[in-house]
Write a protein that holds these residues in place. Sequence first.
Motif, PDB file in Angstrom:
ATOM      1  N   PHE A  11      -2.481   5.903   0.956  1.00 18.01           N
ATOM      2  CA  PHE A  11      -3.935   5.967   0.989  1.00 18.01           C
ATOM      3  C   PHE A  11      -4.336   7.297   1.592  1.00 18.01           C
ATOM      4  N   PHE A  56      -6.734   4.441  -2.588  1.00 15.50           N
ATOM      5  CA  PHE A  56      -5.486   3.709  -2.360  1.00 15.50           C
ATOM      6  C   PHE A  56      -4.588   3.812  -3.582  1.00 15.50           C
ATOM      7  N   ILE A  85       0.869  -1.179   0.000  1.00 14.53           N
ATOM      8  CA  ILE A  85       0.000   0.000   0.000  1.00 14.53           C
ATOM      9  C   ILE A  85       0.906   1.230   0.000  1.00 14.53           C
ATOM     10  N   ILE A 127      -8.896  -5.738  -2.256  1.00 13.67           N
ATOM     11  CA  ILE A 127      -9.075  -4.907  -1.055  1.00 13.67           C
ATOM     12  C   ILE A 127     -10.563  -4.719  -0.770  1.00 13.67           C
ATOM     13  N   THR A 177      -1.665   1.341  -4.755  1.00 12.57           N
ATOM     14  CA  THR A 177      -1.056   0.080  -4.325  1.00 12.57           C
ATOM     15  C   THR A 177      -0.142  -0.464  -5.408  1.00 12.57           C
TER      16      THR A 177
END
Lengths: 336, 100
Positions: free
Chosen positions: A257, A299, A254, A309, A301
């Motif tokens: 975020f 997010f 990640i 997710i 990622t």
Amino acid sequence: MRLRSKIRLHILTGFLGSGKSTLLRKLLGQLENKDAYAVLINEYGTIAIDHTFIRSTIADTRAMAGICACCSPVDEIRKVLLDILTDRERRNDDNLSDIIIETSGISDPARIIGTILDDGALSEYIVIARCITAIEPLSDCSLLERFPEARNQISCADLLVITKLDIYDSETIRETESIISEINPFSEIIYSRDFEPSILSRRRGDIELRRDTLPIDGHHNSISSFRLIFDHRMRWSSFSVWLTGIMHEHGDLILRFKGIIPLRRPDRGLVIQGVRHRVYEPEHIDIIPNDREAFGLIFITQGLECARIQASLDHFAAFLSTIDQNELRFDPSIIG
Amino acid sequence: MCEVCAAFGRNRHWTSSASEDPEVLESSDLNSYRTERREILSILNAMFSKFEVYIEDWDGESYQINLASGVSMIAPNLTELWILISKSNSNMPRFLEGKF
């Protein structure tokens, strides 16, 4: 009660040769109250050179050479920052308001951010303002594919500054803008000619999560950015269990975020932002009551797709519904 | 610091920030903090019951993790809680796989 306001820390990063030092010199030259600034320069080579240029402008300039600020976070960066804070106390200096760290070209800003957020003493006196990333125009993505450091620097940024505008044609610059905004849809993008002292006073975190302005499920190589849709009945307590759990498992994937979470009071929301395993101190903001569109979590990622997710959060919400609701509805006010 | 047990509090953790709205007086909002703590403990215990791990409140701000082996640990916040339990070799819920 706080007797002195927190010092704002600006992280200036960018890949080797991206023009960080030029930006820094230009910025420092334009500052009016130079005593209010301290500068910390981390160079990759074993002999620090850059800081000697800077010292003529800003008296409190410190160099860290031969070490990488992000690879030895606990010892070095912490030590130098504590030195700066100690000096301030010793001199009873109320002037110092900002510290600028210029990282080495291969630094991972997330680790520097983590050093400060994880350290009780530092986070008491220092607040991270913005991560500023210098970027030289890219004609393609090969640099980003070869060097994960460069990708991390882009994904951590709150402000991306495109440099060397005189060398590249406008098409390359436009292409660069589209590549970097796909990797990091949160960041403001400016050109180096607009990089001036007023940008230091701007805040991180003014975000707008309207659906029509969001890049939804864009992806670049293995980097995806997407908006998570969550059940608005989910409370902060449940959400924080899920978020800390998923960050523990997959925090490395990640990259960033950012979002606004609903709270009990309908006119207030919580802005939450994180860089890999670290989370900035959340901020409370006013929102238009019951404006569901205002909420969401975006997010960025790497190798972790939106669907996985989202499925994880949906499974978690389903799991919550199996817990005895009387347990969750516990209200301590009834026991006074 | 808790004046009764003289335990120094750790720094505030971001997970407790929802009930720290500067617009709301802390004393008037104490109940939402308590409610949140209680909710978090209920969720954690529902998750961990099958793994024979029991989690209790410790000092109103930390978590006491009790393992089936009899070992107890104190985690100052939720982030540390996952780290400590994973280091203890206990089985854990799997968030990404949706196994809670």
